[in-house]
Design a protein around this motif. Structure first.
Motif, PDB file in Angstrom:
ATOM      1  N   CYS A  75      -0.696   3.225   0.246  1.00  0.00           N
ATOM      2  CA  CYS A  75      -1.618   2.491  -0.616  1.00  0.00           C
ATOM      3  C   CYS A  75      -2.136   3.499  -1.631  1.00  0.00           C
ATOM      4  O   CYS A  75      -2.771   4.496  -1.254  1.00  0.00           O
ATOM      5  CB  CYS A  75      -2.761   1.877   0.185  1.00  0.00           C
ATOM      6  N   GLY A  91      -0.587  -2.443  -0.627  1.00  0.00           N
ATOM      7  CA  GLY A  91       0.253  -1.359  -0.158  1.00  0.00           C
ATOM      8  C   GLY A  91       1.678  -1.511  -0.636  1.00  0.00           C
ATOM      9  O   GLY A  91       2.070  -2.528  -1.213  1.00  0.00           O
ATOM     10  N   GLY A 109      -1.173   3.193   4.261  1.00  0.00           N
ATOM     11  CA  GLY A 109      -1.009   1.751   4.211  1.00  0.00           C
ATOM     12  C   GLY A 109      -0.937   1.144   5.593  1.00  0.00           C
ATOM     13  O   GLY A 109      -0.532   1.801   6.561  1.00  0.00           O
TER      14      GLY A 109
END
Length: 643
Positions: A92, A173, A350
């Protein structure tokens, strides 16, 4: 010549941080410390930069939706992923596109992902449409075909390719596989940070330089509820250039209110859009193939199920599975993965969340904290890492600077009290499920406390069943009682061998014993000091087994097992039950090891002994269950052998 501005007050104190940070035609360099800015960061020109090195982090206190940072300069922060062509990391981005206007901006990968050459100089990576990337001293090549996002979806086919130029919104993400090769450059300033080898380069890791406008403020994450019988999931993660307290995000978006003074967690929160759990992809290390049916991996599960929001919850490691072409797990072998520490999600990490309804989950600045990666700090990025011990040397946290102003030194760093149950299927792979104990929960389903499995179509499986929810649970959180009986389900696709035992006991001392009770045989099996093994034909055994903390057969006065003797005479093929104290025997029942009933002799009275022929039985282990008229029962294994 450019001037370097070194921050003194901002890196040590939240209360003495900057209201705004404005940088024009120069750079700010932060090595291993915290920069706190109450309002906005403006990197005014293309040559204005903020460098976060050696796990330096930026925290901000703004409460404005969509952030207030601005400027066409760039914040730069490093993170390491797996150095392997075949293994995924879930990412992310902590930055978006470097646009002049205030706010968080979407990005494309070739805008924000760079290769560090030295502490301040980046290199644009090369993106290839081929299968494999590579890393050398001169360049980094990333395979764009493995760059995907996953938004409010419930099927493997809903992964959306973003490649090098597809748009990813802030807070979402993306997946990216590692690349082969080892960048042995030692001049990038962090050769030993998060690097087990300690010298010479990154070895099993690849370092990436995320450059762009720092994400800040409230970040909306779209989620969706159930689609038929299947949940919808969204790939999100930590979107800031600092760590976050993952507990706070999960709890406040799943219907809870967090008291930021004492950490208490109560129901009745205004936002209840996710189930309160985070799902982390773990890929076999090293991965060996791009072919889907040869992937070996699975999801680890995190629940923020402690008694307060500022202490660690429960993490279940993944079961390694292979995968079919439709993305469903095939489970042909493998073992459980590493045990990661997940309470503080590091920069760039993520993970999946599962929606309850169509709505919006929110990331907030108040969740941000200055926590460097490490086992002791409960913060690990998913990459090549060794198995982690579950011991904690110090009970309370050291000081943790954070936006919420929480005094972490008042809170325990001990995880939720828990018992991990391991089940081995056909001596091939191990499934880990966890009983956790929190007096503020119920025996039924509770958001953020009970975690359902992502993998519901396993051929063989082990899980907890809850009376008020049809899903399969890998973490169940409930109040502890020594009299508690916890339903435990085994699933066999074909005839399968199961071995069940206690894999680990963490921060729990309320019970000396853990048993697996077989409701068919009436036998309590000690799985804390040994394992229970059984072969079961195809079927789902949902109402047969329970986890208990007391052997009920040992808790009665004048117990039956002290008055009854069972002897198998293989020479004469006779099973003898001796009853010297003339107890009133209601029944003698014989099962095979799978629980199949072979005979049931009833109303036997109070004779001194009973004999039963075993001449027709094959050589095997059998279970004898004896019941008395006053409700006691006793079970014993016998071995029938013709040798």
């Amino acid at each position: 010549m450019k001037r370097a501005i070194f921050i003194i007050c901002a890196i040590f104190s939240l209360t003495k941080g900057f209201t705004q940070l404005y940088v024009k035609d120069t750079y700010v360099f932060n090595k291993g410390a915290m920069v706190f800015v109450k309002d906005y960061v403006e990197l005014n020109t293309a040559t204005s930069n903020l460098y976060l090195r050696n796990e330096g982090q930026l925290l901000q206190g703004s409460t404005v939706s969509n952030g207030v940072n601005r400027g066409i300069g760039a914040l730069s922060v490093f993170q390491e992923g797996t150095a392997n062509n075949f293994g995924y990391n879930y990412w992310c981005s902590p930055v978006g596109a470097p646009l002049a206007a205030a706010g968080n901006d979407a990005f494309v990968l070739d805008q924000v992902v760079k290769r560090p050459i030295d502490v301040t100089t980046p290199q644009n990576p090369i993106f290839t449409g081929g299968l494999n990337g590579s890393s050398t001293n001169s360049e980094l090549t990333i395979a764009s075909r493995w760059l995907f996002k996953y938004t409010a979806a419930n099927n493997y086919s809903n992964w959306v390719s973003v490649g090098q130029s597809g748009t990813v919104q802030s807070g979402l993400g993306f997946t990216m596989k590692g690349v082969s090769g080892d960048d042995t450059t030692t001049g990038i300033g962090e050769a030993t940070v998060n690097n087990p080898s300690g010298s010479g380069g990154l070895n099993d890791y690849q370092r990436y330089d995320f450059r762009g406008k720092a994400n800040d403020g409230d970040i909306d994450i779209s989620v969706a509820g159930m689609a038929g019988q299947y949940p919808n999931s969204t790939l999100t993660g930590n979107p800031y250039p600092s760590a976050i307290n993952l507990n706070l995000f999960l709890l406040e978006n799943s219907g809870y209110v967090v008291n930021y003074t004492n950490g208490a967690v109560t129901s009745g929160g205004p936002v209840n859009v996710i189930n309160g759990n985070a799902y982390f992809w773990e890929h076999q290390k090293p991965a060996t193939s791009h072919v889907l049916v040869q992937y070996i991996g699975g999801y680890g599960y995190y629940a923020p199920n402690n008694v307060n929001a500022f202490s660690p919850g429960t993490y279940n490691s993944a079961t390694w599975n292979t995968y079919n072409l439709d993305g469903s797990p095939n489970t042909t072998g493998g073992s459980t993965g590493s045990t990661y520490k997940r309470m503080f999600a590091p920069v760039g990490q993520g993970f999946m969340v599962e929606g309850r309804i169509n709505g919006t989950a929110k990331m907030k600045n108040i969740y941000r904290a200055f926590v460097k990666e490490g086992v002791a700090s409960e913060s690990q990025f998913e990459k090549n890492a060794a198995n982690i011990a579950n011991t904690v040397d110090v009970q309370n946290w050291d000081e943790i600077p954070n936006v919420a102003g929480v005094d972490y030194t008042q809170f325990s760093k001990l995880p939720t009290p828990q018992i991990k149950i391991h089940t081995i299927f056909n001596n091939q792979f191990t499934k880990e499920i966890t009983m956790a104990f929190n007096p503020n929960t119920t025996d039924g389903y509770d958001n953020a406390m009970d975690v359902n499995s992502y993998e519901t179509n396993l051929t063989n499986d082990a899980y907890f069943s809850l009376a008020d929810n049809p899903k399969n649970f890998v973490i169940t959180t409930l109040p502890f009682s020594v009299d508690k009986r916890i339903p435990f389900t085994l699933k066999a696709g074909d005839q399968a061998i199961f071995k069940v035992f206690v894999g680990d006991i963490i921060n729990f001392s309320d019970s000396e014993n853990v048993y697996l009770y077989d409701g068919v045989t009436g036998i309590y099996h000690d799985i804390k000091n040994g394992f229970y093994e059984t072969a079961l034909p195809a079927g789902i055994y949902q109402n047969r087994f329970e986890i208990t903390f007391r052997d009920a057969a040992l808790s009665v006065t004048n117990p039956i097992n002290e008055n009854i003797a069972v002897v198998q005479n293989n020479t004469n093929h006779i099973l003898t039950v001796s009853n010297p104290n003339l107890m009133d025997i209601k029944s003698v029942i014989l099962f095979d090891i799978t629980g199949k009933l072979l005979f049931n002799k009833t109303n036997l009275g109070s004779k001194a002994s009973y004999e039963f022929s075993t001449a027709s039985l094959s050589d095997a282990v059998y279970l004898v269950k004896i019941q008395t008229s006053d409700g006691q029962s006793f079970g014993q294994k016998i071995l029938v052998s013709s040798k």
